[in-house]
Scaffold this motif. Structure first.
Motif, PDB file in Angstrom:
ATOM      1  N   GLY A 225      39.512  33.170 -34.282  1.00 41.08           N
ATOM      2  CA  GLY A 225      40.687  33.993 -34.042  1.00 41.08           C
ATOM      3  C   GLY A 225      41.527  33.555 -32.867  1.00 41.08           C
ATOM      4  N   PHE A 226      42.077  34.532 -32.134  1.00 44.13           N
ATOM      5  CA  PHE A 226      42.973  34.251 -31.032  1.00 44.13           C
ATOM      6  C   PHE A 226      42.658  35.160 -29.846  1.00 44.13           C
ATOM      7  N   LYS A 227      42.834  34.609 -28.652  1.00 44.54           N
ATOM      8  CA  LYS A 227      42.728  35.423 -27.445  1.00 44.54           C
ATOM      9  C   LYS A 227      44.139  35.884 -27.086  1.00 44.54           C
ATOM     10  N   VAL A 228      44.304  37.207 -27.067  1.00 45.89           N
ATOM     11  CA  VAL A 228      45.631  37.791 -26.906  1.00 45.89           C
ATOM     12  C   VAL A 228      45.765  38.399 -25.522  1.00 45.89           C
ATOM     13  N   LYS A 229      46.882  38.070 -24.875  1.00 46.15           N
ATOM     14  CA  LYS A 229      47.165  38.608 -23.550  1.00 46.15           C
ATOM     15  C   LYS A 229      48.670  38.704 -23.376  1.00 46.15           C
ATOM     16  N   GLY A 230      49.135  39.802 -22.773  1.00 49.97           N
ATOM     17  CA  GLY A 230      50.564  39.913 -22.508  1.00 49.97           C
ATOM     18  C   GLY A 230      51.047  41.349 -22.488  1.00 49.97           C
ATOM     19  N   ARG A 231      52.368  41.484 -22.449  1.00 50.35           N
ATOM     20  CA  ARG A 231      53.032  42.783 -22.417  1.00 50.35           C
ATOM     21  C   ARG A 231      54.146  42.785 -23.463  1.00 50.35           C
ATOM     22  N   TRP A 232      54.254  43.892 -24.169  1.00 54.16           N
ATOM     23  CA  TRP A 232      55.274  44.035 -25.194  1.00 54.16           C
ATOM     24  C   TRP A 232      55.972  45.375 -25.018  1.00 54.16           C
TER      25      TRP A 232
ATOM     26  N   PRO B 277      55.958  33.358 -35.717  1.00 56.61           N
ATOM     27  CA  PRO B 277      55.214  34.359 -34.932  1.00 56.61           C
ATOM     28  C   PRO B 277      54.260  35.165 -35.806  1.00 56.61           C
ATOM     29  N   ARG B 278      53.130  35.497 -35.224  1.00 52.97           N
ATOM     30  CA  ARG B 278      52.149  36.340 -35.909  1.00 52.97           C
ATOM     31  C   ARG B 278      52.112  37.706 -35.243  1.00 52.97           C
ATOM     32  N   MET B 279      51.580  38.654 -35.969  1.00 52.98           N
ATOM     33  CA  MET B 279      51.251  39.946 -35.389  1.00 52.98           C
ATOM     34  C   MET B 279      49.732  40.038 -35.329  1.00 52.98           C
ATOM     35  N   ALA B 280      49.210  40.334 -34.145  1.00 53.96           N
ATOM     36  CA  ALA B 280      47.780  40.554 -33.972  1.00 53.96           C
ATOM     37  C   ALA B 280      47.537  42.056 -33.992  1.00 53.96           C
ATOM     38  N   VAL B 281      46.694  42.499 -34.902  1.00 54.50           N
ATOM     39  CA  VAL B 281      46.431  43.929 -35.101  1.00 54.50           C
ATOM     40  C   VAL B 281      45.092  44.283 -34.474  1.00 54.50           C
ATOM     41  N   MET B 282      45.087  45.338 -33.686  1.00 53.97           N
ATOM     42  CA  MET B 282      43.853  45.717 -32.987  1.00 53.97           C
ATOM     43  C   MET B 282      43.778  47.231 -32.834  1.00 53.97           C
ATOM     44  N   PRO B 283      42.568  47.763 -32.633  1.00 56.52           N
ATOM     45  CA  PRO B 283      42.426  49.209 -32.420  1.00 56.52           C
ATOM     46  C   PRO B 283      43.138  49.642 -31.145  1.00 56.52           C
ATOM     47  N   ARG B 284      43.594  50.872 -31.144  1.00 56.76           N
ATOM     48  CA  ARG B 284      44.331  51.370 -29.991  1.00 56.76           C
ATOM     49  C   ARG B 284      43.517  51.249 -28.695  1.00 56.76           C
ATOM     50  N   GLU B 285      42.197  51.462 -28.786  1.00 62.58           N
ATOM     51  CA  GLU B 285      41.387  51.442 -27.565  1.00 62.58           C
ATOM     52  C   GLU B 285      41.338  50.072 -26.890  1.00 62.58           C
ATOM     53  N   LYS B 286      41.790  49.047 -27.581  1.00 61.65           N
ATOM     54  CA  LYS B 286      41.826  47.708 -26.984  1.00 61.65           C
ATOM     55  C   LYS B 286      43.102  47.462 -26.177  1.00 61.65           C
TER      56      LYS B 286
ATOM     57  N   GLU C  46      41.633  37.095 -39.365  1.00 62.20           N
ATOM     58  CA  GLU C  46      41.879  37.934 -40.546  1.00 62.20           C
ATOM     59  C   GLU C  46      42.550  39.264 -40.184  1.00 62.20           C
ATOM     60  N   TRP C  47      42.676  39.541 -38.889  1.00 58.71           N
ATOM     61  CA  TRP C  47      43.402  40.731 -38.454  1.00 58.71           C
ATOM     62  C   TRP C  47      44.769  40.344 -37.875  1.00 58.71           C
ATOM     63  N   THR C  48      45.282  39.214 -38.320  1.00 60.56           N
ATOM     64  CA  THR C  48      46.635  38.795 -37.966  1.00 60.56           C
ATOM     65  C   THR C  48      47.414  38.495 -39.238  1.00 60.56           C
ATOM     66  N   PHE C  49      48.717  38.577 -39.134  1.00 60.34           N
ATOM     67  CA  PHE C  49      49.564  38.206 -40.266  1.00 60.34           C
ATOM     68  C   PHE C  49      50.851  37.602 -39.740  1.00 60.34           C
ATOM     69  N   THR C  50      51.467  36.767 -40.545  1.00 61.84           N
ATOM     70  CA  THR C  50      52.736  36.158 -40.179  1.00 61.84           C
ATOM     71  C   THR C  50      53.862  37.137 -40.446  1.00 61.84           C
ATOM     72  N   ARG C  51      54.630  37.422 -39.399  1.00 55.91           N
ATOM     73  CA  ARG C  51      55.729  38.379 -39.576  1.00 55.91           C
ATOM     74  C   ARG C  51      56.761  37.808 -40.559  1.00 55.91           C
ATOM     75  N   GLY C  52      57.094  38.602 -41.542  1.00 53.46           N
ATOM     76  CA  GLY C  52      58.034  38.164 -42.555  1.00 53.46           C
ATOM     77  C   GLY C  52      57.362  37.574 -43.775  1.00 53.46           C
ATOM     78  N   ALA C  53      56.025  37.471 -43.724  1.00 50.40           N
ATOM     79  CA  ALA C  53      55.301  36.935 -44.875  1.00 50.40           C
ATOM     80  C   ALA C  53      55.325  37.935 -46.027  1.00 50.40           C
ATOM     81  N   LYS C  54      55.179  37.421 -47.235  1.00 49.65           N
ATOM     82  CA  LYS C  54      55.146  38.292 -48.403  1.00 49.65           C
ATOM     83  C   LYS C  54      53.878  39.128 -48.408  1.00 49.65           C
ATOM     84  N   SER C  55      53.984  40.263 -49.061  1.00 48.25           N
ATOM     85  CA  SER C  55      52.836  41.144 -49.175  1.00 48.25           C
ATOM     86  C   SER C  55      51.735  40.478 -49.993  1.00 48.25           C
ATOM     87  N   ASN C  56      50.499  40.790 -49.647  1.00 45.41           N
ATOM     88  CA  ASN C  56      49.361  40.329 -50.432  1.00 45.41           C
ATOM     89  C   ASN C  56      48.939  41.360 -51.470  1.00 45.41           C
ATOM     90  N   LEU C  57      49.777  42.359 -51.671  1.00 46.91           N
ATOM     91  CA  LEU C  57      49.526  43.374 -52.694  1.00 46.91           C
ATOM     92  C   LEU C  57      50.602  43.273 -53.767  1.00 46.91           C
TER      93      LEU C  57
END
Length: 382
Positions: free
Chosen positions: A132-139, A164-173, A203-214
Motif C-alpha cells: 500500500g501507501f504511507k499517507v501523511k499530510g493535511r487536506w 491522483p488517488r484517494m486513500a480511504v481510511m476509518p475516521r479514527e485514523k 485495495e483501499w485506494t482508487f484513482t479519482r475519476g476512474a470508472k465505477s467497478n459496479l
C-alpha cells in the motif's frame, strides 16, 4: 419549486421528512455556532435513505435516480443550506464504487448507510510500502467529515504519470482540525483533515475519476457532472426559501417611515415576481438536462458529450441565477435582513459561498461555449 414535486414517500414518508425539515430550521443557529451538522440529523439522513440512495439493491441500497436525489437535496437546502450541502454527499457511492470489487463488498457488508467525506486537493505525496501507501499530510474543505465513518485523502504516488488517488481510511485514523471559519455554509463542517503516517492498503485506494467497478445503470451517469449538480442544487433550495421568507413578510412588517406594507409596494411585487420566474426557469433547464441523460442511460445508451455539456452548463447557470435571485430578495427586506441571525442573512451568505465553488466557476462557461463551437474543453470538465 412547486411543493409537490418531491415524492416524500421515498424518503421515510411525508410526516418524517417534514419533521426533519422543521427540526433543521429550528436548530440552524445551533449548527452554525458549532460549525457542523449535529450527529442526530446525520442519523436521520441515514434513516430516510440519503446515504444509500445510490447504493445498489445488491448491497441493500435504494438505487434511486439522479432527479429523485437532487430534489431531496433541494428540499433539505431550503430548510438550511449547510444541511443540504452535507446531505449532498449521499452521492458518495460514485466515489466508493471506484474501489476494487472486493473492497466495495467490505464497505457495504454491514450497512448501505455509509457516510464518506474527504479532502482531495492538493494531493499530498505518499510513499509506497509493502501492500500500500504511507499517507501523511493535511487536506482542507472536508465537508461533512464530522458525521463520516470513512474519510478520504488525495495522494500522489511514486508511479510515473499516475493520476491522483484517494486513500480511504476509518475516521479514527484521521485527526479533524476545526479550521472552518467562514461567513457562509458555516455548518458544513468543512474542516481540515490531518493524517500522520497511516498505512493504507492499495485495495483501499482508487484513482479519482476512474470508472465505477459496479455495472449498474446509475454509475453510467457522469460522476463529475453529478458532483457539481448535488452542490449547485443547494442554491435552488436557498433561493426558494428566500422568496418564501419575503412573501411571508407581507402584511406583517410595518415601516418606520410610514411606507406601505412590503407586499403592497409595486417595486417589491415586481422584484418578487421576477425572482420567482428566474427560479422556475433555471430549475426547468437543470432538471431537463438531468432527465435527458438519465433517459438515454435507461435506453442503454452512453451519455453524449453534448448531453454532459448541457448538464454542466445548466449547473453553473442554476447556481449563478439562484444566487442572484437570493440577493435581490435579500435587498427587498431592507435593514431587517442585515442582522446575522436573520434567515435572509443566512440565505444570502450561504448562496454566495456556494457560488464560489470551483465547479461553478467562470471556466465552466468557457468550456461549455468551446464545446458548442466543436472544440475540446479543458481537462476535468467532462
Amino acid at each position: 419549486m412547486p411543493r409537490n414535486l418531491i415524492d416524500k414517500s421515498q424518503w421515510g414518508g411525508a410526516e418524517k421528512f417534514d419533521a426533519l425539515l422543521a427540526d433543521i430550521r429550528a436548530r440552524r443557529a445551533e449548527f452554525e455556532e458549532q460549525r457542523y451538522i449535529s450527529q442526530d440529523i446525520i442519523d436521520i439522513f441515514k434513516e430516510i435513505g440519503i446515504y444509500r440512495a445510490f447504493v445498489p439493491q445488491k448491497f441493500s441500497g435504494d438505487e434511486k435516480n439522479p432527479c429523485e436525489f437532487l430534489q431531496a437535496i433541494e428540499a433539505i437546502s431550503a430548510a438550511d443550506g449547510s444541511a443540504g450541502w452535507v446531505a449532498s454527499f449521499g452521492m458518495n457511492p460514485f466515489y466508493l464504487s471506484a474501489l476494487p470489487a472486493e473492497t466495495i463488498k467490505e464497505v457495504w457488508k454491514d450497512t448501505p448507510d455509509i457516510v464518506f467525506a474527504g479532502g482531495i486537493f492538493p494531493p499530498q505525496p505518499a510513499s509506497s510500502v509493502e501492500g500500500g501507501f504511507k499517507v501523511k499530510g493535511r487536506w482542507a474543505f472536508a465537508s461533512g467529515c464530522m458525521g463520516a465513518s470513512l474519510l478520504g485523502a488525495g495522494i500522489k504516488t511514486e508511479e510515473k504519470n499516475a493520476l491522483p488517488r484517494m486513500a480511504v481510511m476509518p475516521r479514527e485514523k484521521v485527526t479533524i482540525e476545526k479550521t472552518w471559519d467562514v461567513h457562509g455554509l458555516t455548518a458544513t463542517g468543512s474542516f481540515d483533515l490531518v493524517v500522520e503516517d497511516v498505512i493504507v492498503p492499495i485495495e483501499w485506494t482508487f484513482t479519482r475519476g476512474a470508472k465505477s467497478n459496479l455495472d449498474f445503470p446509475i454509475f453510467k451517469y457522469p460522476a463529475l457532472a453529478l458532483a457539481a449538480q448535488v452542490l449547485a442544487v443547494t442554491t435552488l433550495g436557498i433561493a426558494r426559501e428566500s422568496i418564501d421568507i419575503v412573501l411571508a413578510m407581507g402584511g406583517k412588517r410595518v415601516s418606520v417611515t410610514g411606507a406601505p406594507d412590503i407586499g403592497e409596494r409595486p417595486y417589491v411585487q415586481m422584484e418578487i415576481a421576477q425572482a420567482e420566474a428566474q427560479l422556475r426557469s433555471v430549475r426547468a433547464f437543470f432538471y431537463e438536462a438531468t432527465e435527458d441523460i438519465w433517459n438515454s442511460i435507461m435506453k442503454g445508451d452512453e451519455p453524449s458529450h453534448e448531453q454532459i455539456n448541457m448538464v454542466r452548463l445548466a449547473t453553473t447557470y442554476l447556481t449563478r441565477e439562484c444566487t442572484n435571485a437570493t440577493r435581490s430578495v435579500y435587498h427587498l427586506a431592507g435593514m431587517t435582513s442585515v442582522y446575522y441571525d436573520h434567515p435572509l442573512s443566512r440565505c444570502f451568505r450561504d448562496a454566495h459561498v456556494a457560488r464560489q465553488h470551483a465547479f461553478m466557476g467562470d471556466i465552466t462557461y468557457q468550456n461549455a461555449g468551446a464545446m458548442m463551437f466543436g472544440h475540446q474543453p479543458l481537462p476535468g470538465y467532462l
